[in-house]
Design a protein around this motif. Structure first.
Motif, short mmCIF file in Angstrom:
data_model
loop_
_atom_site.label_atom_id
_atom_site.label_comp_id
_atom_site.label_asym_id
_atom_site.label_seq_id
_atom_site.Cartn_x
_atom_site.Cartn_y
_atom_site.Cartn_z
N GLY A 34 0.80 -1.21 0.00
CA GLY A 34 0.00 0.00 0.00
C GLY A 34 0.84 1.26 0.00
N ILE A 35 1.90 1.28 0.80
CA ILE A 35 2.79 2.45 0.82
C ILE A 35 3.44 2.65 -0.54
CG2 ILE A 35 4.94 3.33 1.81
CD1 ILE A 35 4.16 2.09 4.45
N THR A 36 3.84 1.54 -1.15
CA THR A 36 4.45 1.63 -2.48
C THR A 36 3.47 2.21 -3.48
OG1 THR A 36 5.72 -0.34 -1.91
CG2 THR A 36 5.75 0.36 -4.20
N LEU A 37 2.21 1.79 -3.38
CA LEU A 37 1.19 2.29 -4.31
C LEU A 37 0.99 3.79 -4.16
CD1 LEU A 37 -0.98 1.57 -6.41
CD2 LEU A 37 -2.55 1.14 -4.50
N VAL A 38 1.14 4.29 -2.93
CA VAL A 38 0.88 5.71 -2.68
C VAL A 38 2.07 6.59 -3.05
CG1 VAL A 38 0.36 7.41 -0.88
CG2 VAL A 38 -0.80 5.20 -0.88
N ILE A 39 3.28 6.18 -2.63
CA ILE A 39 4.45 7.06 -2.82
C ILE A 39 5.51 6.43 -3.71
CG2 ILE A 39 4.08 8.15 -0.58
CD1 ILE A 39 6.39 6.49 0.53
N GLY A 40 5.19 5.33 -4.37
CA GLY A 40 6.18 4.65 -5.21
C GLY A 40 6.58 5.45 -6.42
N ASN A 41 7.81 5.23 -6.86
CA ASN A 41 8.34 5.88 -8.06
C ASN A 41 8.28 4.91 -9.23
OD1 ASN A 41 9.07 8.14 -6.48
ND2 ASN A 41 10.99 7.12 -5.90
N ILE A 42 8.05 5.44 -10.43
CA ILE A 42 7.98 4.61 -11.63
C ILE A 42 9.39 4.32 -12.13
CG2 ILE A 42 7.20 4.49 -14.02
CD1 ILE A 42 4.85 6.23 -13.28
N LYS A 43 9.66 3.04 -12.33
CA LYS A 43 10.96 2.61 -12.86
C LYS A 43 10.71 1.45 -13.81
CE LYS A 43 15.66 1.41 -11.39
NZ LYS A 43 16.53 1.12 -10.22
N TYR A 44 11.14 1.59 -15.07
CA TYR A 44 10.91 0.57 -16.09
C TYR A 44 9.43 0.25 -16.25
CZ TYR A 44 15.89 -0.10 -15.33
OH TYR A 44 17.25 0.10 -15.17
N GLY A 45 8.58 1.30 -16.11
CA GLY A 45 7.16 1.15 -16.38
C GLY A 45 6.32 0.74 -15.20
N ALA A 46 6.91 0.39 -14.04
CA ALA A 46 6.15 -0.03 -12.87
C ALA A 46 6.48 0.87 -11.68
CB ALA A 46 6.46 -1.49 -12.52
N CYS A 49 -3.04 -4.21 -5.49
CA CYS A 49 -2.00 -3.18 -5.35
C CYS A 49 -0.95 -3.32 -6.45
CB CYS A 49 -1.35 -3.27 -3.98
SG CYS A 49 -2.40 -2.80 -2.60
N LEU A 50 -0.53 -4.55 -6.72
CA LEU A 50 0.49 -4.78 -7.74
C LEU A 50 -0.04 -4.43 -9.13
CD1 LEU A 50 1.87 -8.17 -6.38
CD2 LEU A 50 3.11 -6.00 -6.45
N ALA A 51 -1.31 -4.69 -9.37
CA ALA A 51 -1.88 -4.35 -10.67
C ALA A 51 -1.92 -2.84 -10.87
CB ALA A 51 -3.29 -4.93 -10.78
N LEU A 52 -2.28 -2.10 -9.81
CA LEU A 52 -2.30 -0.65 -9.91
C LEU A 52 -0.90 -0.07 -10.08
CD1 LEU A 52 -5.00 0.16 -7.20
CD2 LEU A 52 -5.26 0.26 -9.69
N MET A 53 0.11 -0.82 -9.60
CA MET A 53 1.50 -0.38 -9.79
C MET A 53 2.01 -0.71 -11.19
SD MET A 53 3.33 -1.79 -6.35
CE MET A 53 2.44 -1.86 -4.81
N SER A 54 1.25 -1.49 -11.94
CA SER A 54 1.68 -2.01 -13.25
C SER A 54 2.82 -3.00 -13.12
CB SER A 54 2.09 -0.87 -14.20
OG SER A 54 0.99 -0.02 -14.45
N ASP A 55 2.94 -3.65 -11.95
CA ASP A 55 3.98 -4.65 -11.73
C ASP A 55 3.39 -6.02 -12.03
OD1 ASP A 55 6.17 -6.08 -11.01
OD2 ASP A 55 6.37 -5.27 -8.99
N PHE A 56 3.23 -6.31 -13.33
CA PHE A 56 2.58 -7.55 -13.75
C PHE A 56 3.41 -8.78 -13.37
CE2 PHE A 56 2.06 -10.91 -16.93
CZ PHE A 56 0.71 -11.20 -16.75
N GLY A 57 4.74 -8.68 -13.45
CA GLY A 57 5.59 -9.83 -13.15
C GLY A 57 5.44 -10.28 -11.71
N THR A 58 5.51 -9.35 -10.76
CA THR A 58 5.35 -9.71 -9.36
C THR A 58 3.95 -10.20 -9.07
OG1 THR A 58 6.99 -8.01 -8.79
CG2 THR A 58 5.65 -8.88 -6.99
N ALA A 59 2.93 -9.61 -9.74
CA ALA A 59 1.56 -10.08 -9.55
C ALA A 59 1.42 -11.53 -10.01
CB ALA A 59 0.60 -9.18 -10.33
N ALA A 60 2.06 -11.88 -11.12
CA ALA A 60 2.01 -13.27 -11.59
C ALA A 60 2.68 -14.21 -10.60
CB ALA A 60 2.67 -13.36 -12.96
#
Length: 607
Positions: free
Chosen positions: A299-311, A362-373
């Motif tokens: 949740g914290i990552t979703l709120v204040i996370g930085n975009i790197k390589y699209g996620a 949360c991972l989907a909203l971050m666009s982190d598809f690999g970790t979500a899988a």
């Protein structure tokens, strides 16, 4: 260099000045070690891999249950299901016994508790009806639907005989020969990277490898002094960490110190988590605390996370970037694992499904598809081990596929990655840039590589993380690249085979979940870089450059270590005090001539 002590500055200066003082030798050095490194790697890993593939995980007998016909059934787990069903740990083939009648569970202090699993005939302990659960002591009569059994301890003579048999069949590989070879591998790697730097090597380059070597030796010597054995997992981890340092030195030498610190902290996490897991009651109490920690981290990552390589899965604090989802993996597995008592008390997966849904959302909203899988595959493993309900899992998989299509429509970045899959050479300068460069670099490395630090792939974005397998093949060669993959596969095979004799379902579920996470993550990294699967942006455990990934890898390894059933190998078992055991048990006292008999803790290994 001036700030370093004399005993460090002198060898460091000699290391760094070697290429300039002996240019002819330096020119031949890379050519020679390119062929030497694969041979050293095979020699380092051969014993550990063979030992982990071939070790026989013999069942441990913790007590006996005598039957009315005079037979004795061994209790080979800390958690045993008693019933008429063929899948039970102790099969009682009597019509009055339910298919899953009761569970007999051993505590950390060698106490036993019986749980009625909703049986029709009921459970009695010494004639008293059990409502839910009751304590059982050695010599007590446990009646299951009228079938009387007696709980008996294992005799000291039988314990000694079983230890002797296990010493022969489960003897771990000696770590000292591979350790010496790995030390040579590390020193030669440091020298190779200094040669490749052509006079621009920083002082931290050789120092980081020396520090890793020192930490490795301190760990092995300390654990051996504490009478522990079976270090194949750690040997594999340190070998992969050596490759990680080399990759970091080649691609981002300024991050060497950070990567080394992450390795040391990861080793500390491995030890702390391993010791913590020995108390299952304590682990059970904080399961939902760990679930909350996983949600908070994501949740914290979703709120204040930085975009790197699209996620948007990175957080930067004080100039330090880290990826909370790597630590969330450990918390997620901890929350998903459960002891047998917990499984039968609450068979539905409602709360765990909620945790999974929130985490993947949360991972989907971050666009982190690999970790979500990776989370989803791990969920399927845990859910099956906890319920075995294929119908429910099929329904969940169908819902996940539907959710993935919705996600693709909302996240065009992910859809573009999938559209590129299998067609990278059609647009090699744009959408297929990373994969085509990775495959070209891997092909140029051949079997033995061009030499550590001599490649060019490190100039491509994410070469030392998402494309690290390409860097391994380019600089170290296909042989070492395949060996790195074999290391992860070996950990998985060992964990699955050890689960057959698992002491507790908590260790079984945690080890299988951690194994599935590491294997699937490795598959996504390797096959994604080679365009066999879509490039999802996940790391190679232990190898990729990144402190968060390194911490997560060591944490996952702790779950595998806990399921090691070999004598004195797992942290999950406390070793008894040798002096006290010798005083209390004549079998472990020393003879009058001074020749020691076998200790009850099995501390008889010699290298």
């Amino acid at each position: 260099m001036e700030s370093l002590p004399m005993f460090l500055s002198a060898p460091l200066e000699a290391f760094l000045s070697f290429p300039a003082e002996y240019p002819q030798i330096a020119a031949w050095y890379t050519t020679i070690v390119r062929f030497l490194f694969p041979l050293l790697a095979i020699a380092i890993l051969a014993g550990a891999i063979r030992s982990m593939w071939r070790v026989k995980h013999l069942p441990e007998v913790w007590a006996y249950l005598t039957l009315p016909n005079g037979a004795s059934e061994p209790l080979t787990h800390w958690e045993n299901i008693l019933g008429r069903g063929n899948s039970c740990d102790v099969v009682l083939n009597y019509p009055v016994v339910s298919r899953q009648h009761a569970a007999l569970i051993r505590g950390d202090d060698d106490s036993w508790t019986v749980h009625d699993l909703g049986s029709k005939g009921g459970v009695l302990v010494n004639g008293r009806e059990v409502e839910g659960s009751a304590s059982v002591f050695f010599g007590d009569v446990v009646s299951l639907g009228g079938v009387e059994t007696v709980l008996l301890p294992v005799s000291a003579e039988e314990q000694e005989d079983r230890r002797k048999r296990r010493r022969v069949l489960e003897r771990p590989a000696s770590p000292w020969g591979p350790l010496i070879l790995l030390t040579a591998f590390q020193l030669l790697t440091a020298m190779q990277l200094v040669v490749a730097a052509e006079g621009e090597a920083d002082v931290f380059l050789p120092l980081s490898f020396w520090c890793l070597t020192g930490v490795m030796w301190v760990y092995f010597l300390l654990l051996r002094c504490l009478r522990r054995v079976g270090f194949e997992m750690e040997l594999i981890a340190f070998f992969l960490c050596t490759l990680s340092l080399a990759v970091t030195a080649s691609s981002a030498p300024q991050a060497l110190f950070k990567q080394l610190v992450a390795m040391v902290l990861g080793l500390v996490l491995f030890l702390v988590l391993g010791v913590f897991l020995r108390d299952l009651e304590r682990a059970r109490k904080i399961r939902w605390l760990m679930a909350g920690a996983a949600i908070v981290l994501l949740g914290i990552t979703l709120v204040i996370g930085n975009i790197k390589y699209g996620a948007a899965n990175w957080i930067s604090i004080g100039g330090i970037s880290f990826q909370p989802s790597e630590i969330a993996k450990i918390c997620y597995i901890f929350a998903g694992s459960a002891s047998l008592e917990r499984l039968f008390r609450k068979r539905n997966l409602g709360l765990f499904i909620v945790l999974t849904g929130v985490s993947m959302g949360c991972l989907a909203l971050m666009s982190d598809f690999g970790t979500a899988a990776i989370f989803f595959v791990t969920f399927l493993v845990i859910a099956y081990l906890r319920s075995g309900d294929w119908a429910t899992l099929s329904l969940i998989c169908g819902g996940a596929v539907f959710g993935a299509f919705v996600l693709f429509s909302m996240k065009p970045y992910i859809l573009r990655r999938f559209a590129t899959w299998g067609h990278v050479w059609e647009d090699a300068s744009n959408t297929g840039f990373q994969q085509t460069r990775c495959m070209s670099a891997a092909a140029s490395g051949g079997l033995v590589g061009v030499g550590a630090g001599e490649g060019w792939l490190h100039n491509v974005a994410a070469a030392d993380t998402d494309l690290v397998f390409g860097m391994l093949c380019e600089e170290w060669g296909l042989i070492i690249g395949i060996l790195a993959v074999c290391c992860i596969v070996t950990l998985a095979v060992f964990a699955v085979r050890a689960c057959r004799a698992s002491r507790s379902s908590f260790y079984l579920i945690a080890a299988c979940a951690a194994t599935s996470m590491m294997v699937f993550q490795t598959a996504l990294n390797v096959l994604g870089a080679m365009d066999i699967l879509p490039l999802t942006g996940v790391t190679f455990p232990f190898v990729s450059n990144g402190g968060s990934s390194m911490l997560g890898s060591w944490g996952l390894l702790a779950f595998l270590k806990a399921t090691d059933t070999r004598q004195n190998a797992s942290f999950a078992i406390r070793l008894p005090d040798k002096r006290r055991e010798r005083q209390n048990d004549p079998l472990s006292r020393r003879t009058e001539e001074g020749a020691p008999l076998t200790d009850l803790d099995g501390d008889e290994w010699t290298e």
